[in-house]
Design an enzyme around this catalytic site. Structure first.
Site, short mmCIF file in Angstrom:
data_model
loop_
_atom_site.label_atom_id
_atom_site.label_comp_id
_atom_site.label_asym_id
_atom_site.label_seq_id
_atom_site.Cartn_x
_atom_site.Cartn_y
_atom_site.Cartn_z
N TYR A 1 0.84 -1.21 0.00
CA TYR A 1 0.00 0.00 0.00
C TYR A 1 0.87 1.25 0.00
O TYR A 1 0.46 2.30 -0.49
CB TYR A 1 -1.01 0.00 1.16
CG TYR A 1 -2.29 -0.64 0.74
CD1 TYR A 1 -2.38 -2.03 0.70
CD2 TYR A 1 -3.37 0.11 0.32
CE1 TYR A 1 -3.53 -2.64 0.25
CE2 TYR A 1 -4.52 -0.50 -0.14
CZ TYR A 1 -4.60 -1.87 -0.16
OH TYR A 1 -5.74 -2.47 -0.63
N LYS B 1 -3.92 8.00 2.78
CA LYS B 1 -5.10 7.74 3.61
C LYS B 1 -4.93 8.32 5.01
O LYS B 1 -5.91 8.75 5.63
CB LYS B 1 -5.39 6.23 3.68
CG LYS B 1 -5.79 5.61 2.35
CD LYS B 1 -6.99 6.29 1.72
CE LYS B 1 -7.53 5.55 0.51
NZ LYS B 1 -8.49 6.36 -0.26
N1 LIG Z 1 -11.50 -1.22 -3.26
C1 LIG Z 1 -10.97 -1.31 -2.05
O1 LIG Z 1 -10.53 -2.36 -1.62
C2 LIG Z 1 -10.94 -0.08 -1.19
C3 LIG Z 1 -10.80 -0.24 0.19
C4 LIG Z 1 -10.77 0.90 0.99
C5 LIG Z 1 -10.86 2.14 0.41
N2 LIG Z 1 -10.98 2.26 -0.94
C6 LIG Z 1 -11.06 3.60 -1.51
O2 LIG Z 1 -12.29 3.74 -2.19
C7 LIG Z 1 -12.15 4.81 -3.11
C8 LIG Z 1 -12.72 4.38 -4.44
O3 LIG Z 1 -11.89 3.39 -5.02
P1 LIG Z 1 -12.49 2.07 -5.69
O4 LIG Z 1 -11.91 0.92 -4.95
O5 LIG Z 1 -13.95 2.20 -5.84
O6 LIG Z 1 -11.78 2.05 -7.11
P2 LIG Z 1 -12.14 2.81 -8.49
O7 LIG Z 1 -10.94 2.62 -9.34
O8 LIG Z 1 -13.43 2.35 -9.00
O9 LIG Z 1 -12.28 4.33 -8.02
C9 LIG Z 1 -11.20 5.23 -7.97
C10 LIG Z 1 -11.67 6.48 -8.66
O10 LIG Z 1 -10.69 7.51 -8.57
C11 LIG Z 1 -10.83 8.24 -9.77
N3 LIG Z 1 -9.68 9.11 -10.01
C12 LIG Z 1 -8.38 8.77 -10.14
N4 LIG Z 1 -7.64 9.86 -10.45
C13 LIG Z 1 -8.51 10.91 -10.50
C14 LIG Z 1 -8.39 12.29 -10.77
N5 LIG Z 1 -7.18 12.85 -11.07
N6 LIG Z 1 -9.50 13.08 -10.74
C15 LIG Z 1 -10.71 12.55 -10.44
N7 LIG Z 1 -10.90 11.24 -10.17
C16 LIG Z 1 -9.81 10.43 -10.21
C17 LIG Z 1 -10.97 7.16 -10.83
O11 LIG Z 1 -11.47 7.70 -12.04
C18 LIG Z 1 -11.96 6.25 -10.15
O12 LIG Z 1 -13.27 6.63 -10.45
C19 LIG Z 1 -10.69 5.16 -3.15
O13 LIG Z 1 -10.45 6.28 -2.30
C20 LIG Z 1 -10.05 3.93 -2.56
O14 LIG Z 1 -8.78 4.18 -1.99
C21 LIG Z 1 -11.04 1.17 -1.75
#
Ligand SMILES: NC(=O)c1ccc[n+]([C@@H]2O[C@H](COP(=O)([O-])OP(=O)(O)OC[C@H]3O[C@@H](n4cnc5c(N)ncnc54)[C@H](O)[C@@H]3O)[C@@H](O)[C@H]2O)c1
Length: 258
Positions: free
Chosen positions: A158, A165
């Site tokens: 990570y 985060k």
């Molecule tokens: N999937 C997991 O396991 C998990 C766990 C905990 C937290 N999260 C967090 O959840 C959130 C969403 O991630 P996800 O897992 O749904 O994946 P995802 O890839 O579907 O979403 C990430 C989003 O960030 C956007 N993004 C990236 N660069 C960008 C920019 N410059 N401007 C605007 N948008 C931008 C992407 O277009 C995408 O829509 C993130 O903050 C991620 O860290 C995910």
């Protein structure tokens, strides 16, 4: 009495890339509860897919918003100011780090890699909130972002996303303090691993996902719907007394000692 009727309330949702996105899971629940939505997408490559998803939630606006571009954020603020006049809910589901910074040595993180990860994944929460603040202030609002346990624990691969985060969670508290008098609440959902585009960019994610299910108190992984439901709680009056918090939706992984 608290109800889950969000009709007449408007939500700006950042971070939908496809049907697996956690922001999409949240958007669907908000729409089902009656809210009017604006989804944003980052870059033309994602436009068509996001528009197709939005079409399944009637009345949903779609606007471009790359969070590294202040002009695009301001344009969203202007557009929603004209159309809606106020925003009652802001969802931040945006994160990015260079692939080479999500494997290998954390201490070898480049200056530029660190800047990009922190800018996109953490500063954007602060900056977007600031640029839409006049709309959030109108009726009071709730802001929710998505975080992960690597903010407070060392998690292999990570790396710099854990740093981002940690900043996101600190910002949640600092913003909650500063915006509280304006009736704006700020919280985060800390989700367990879910197989999304962003998650699959992390080296070793598949093994970690499996390991998580084995160790978690509930002996399983979480679903995107569970993240959506927790976010819905934090975005509505059901949580009117809650701000500056991180709510763990991790099937009880974090509480375990072994
Ligand atoms: N999937 C997991 O396991 C998990 C766990 C905990 C937290 N999260 C967090 O959840 C959130 C969403 O991630 P996800 O897992 O749904 O994946 P995802 O890839 O579907 O979403 C990430 C989003 O960030 C956007 N993004 C990236 N660069 C960008 C920019 N410059 N401007 C605007 N948008 C931008 C992407 O277009 C995408 O829509 C993130 O903050 C991620 O860290 C995910």
């Amino acid at each position: 009495m608290f109800t889950l009727d969000l009709s007449g309330r408007r939500a700006l949702v950042l971070g939908v890339a496809n049907h697996r996105s956690l922001a999409w899971a949240i958007a669907k629940q908000l729409h089902a509860a009656g809210a009017t939505l604006c989804l944003t997408y980052a870059g033309e490559r994602l436009q068509k897919g996001v528009e197709e998803l939005a079409a399944t939630l009637p009345g949903t606006l779609v606007l471009p918003c790359d969070v590294t571009d202040d002009a695009q954020i301001d344009s969203v603020a202007r557009e929603l100011g004209q159309r809606w006049g106020a925003i009652e809910m802001l969802v931040h589901g945006v994160a990015f780090a260079n692939k080479e910074d999500l494997e290998g040595s954390f201490v070898a993180t480049s200056r530029e890699g660190f800047r990009i990860a922190l800018e996109v994944s953490a500063y954007s929460l602060i900056n977007v909130a600031n640029r839409v603040l006049p709309l959030l202030e109108k009726n009071g609002a709730a802001i929710v972002s998505l975080t992960y346990l690597a903010a407070e624990r060392a998690v292999p691969s990570y790396n710099v996303m854990g740093s981002a985060k940690a900043v996101l969670e600190q910002a949640t508290r600092q913003m909650a303090y500063e915006l509280g008098p304006k009736r704006i609440r700020v919280n985060a959902v800390s989700a367990g691993p879910v197989s999304t585009l962003a998650a699959r960019g992390i080296k070793g994610f598949v093994g970690m996902h499996k390991d998580h299910a084995e160790r978690a108190a509930l002996k399983r992984n979480i679903t995107p719907e569970e993240v959506g439901a927790a976010a819905l709680f934090l975005l509505t009056d059901m949580s009117s007394g809650v701000t500056g918090e991180v709510l763990y939706v991790d099937a009880g992984y974090r509480i375990m000692g072994v």
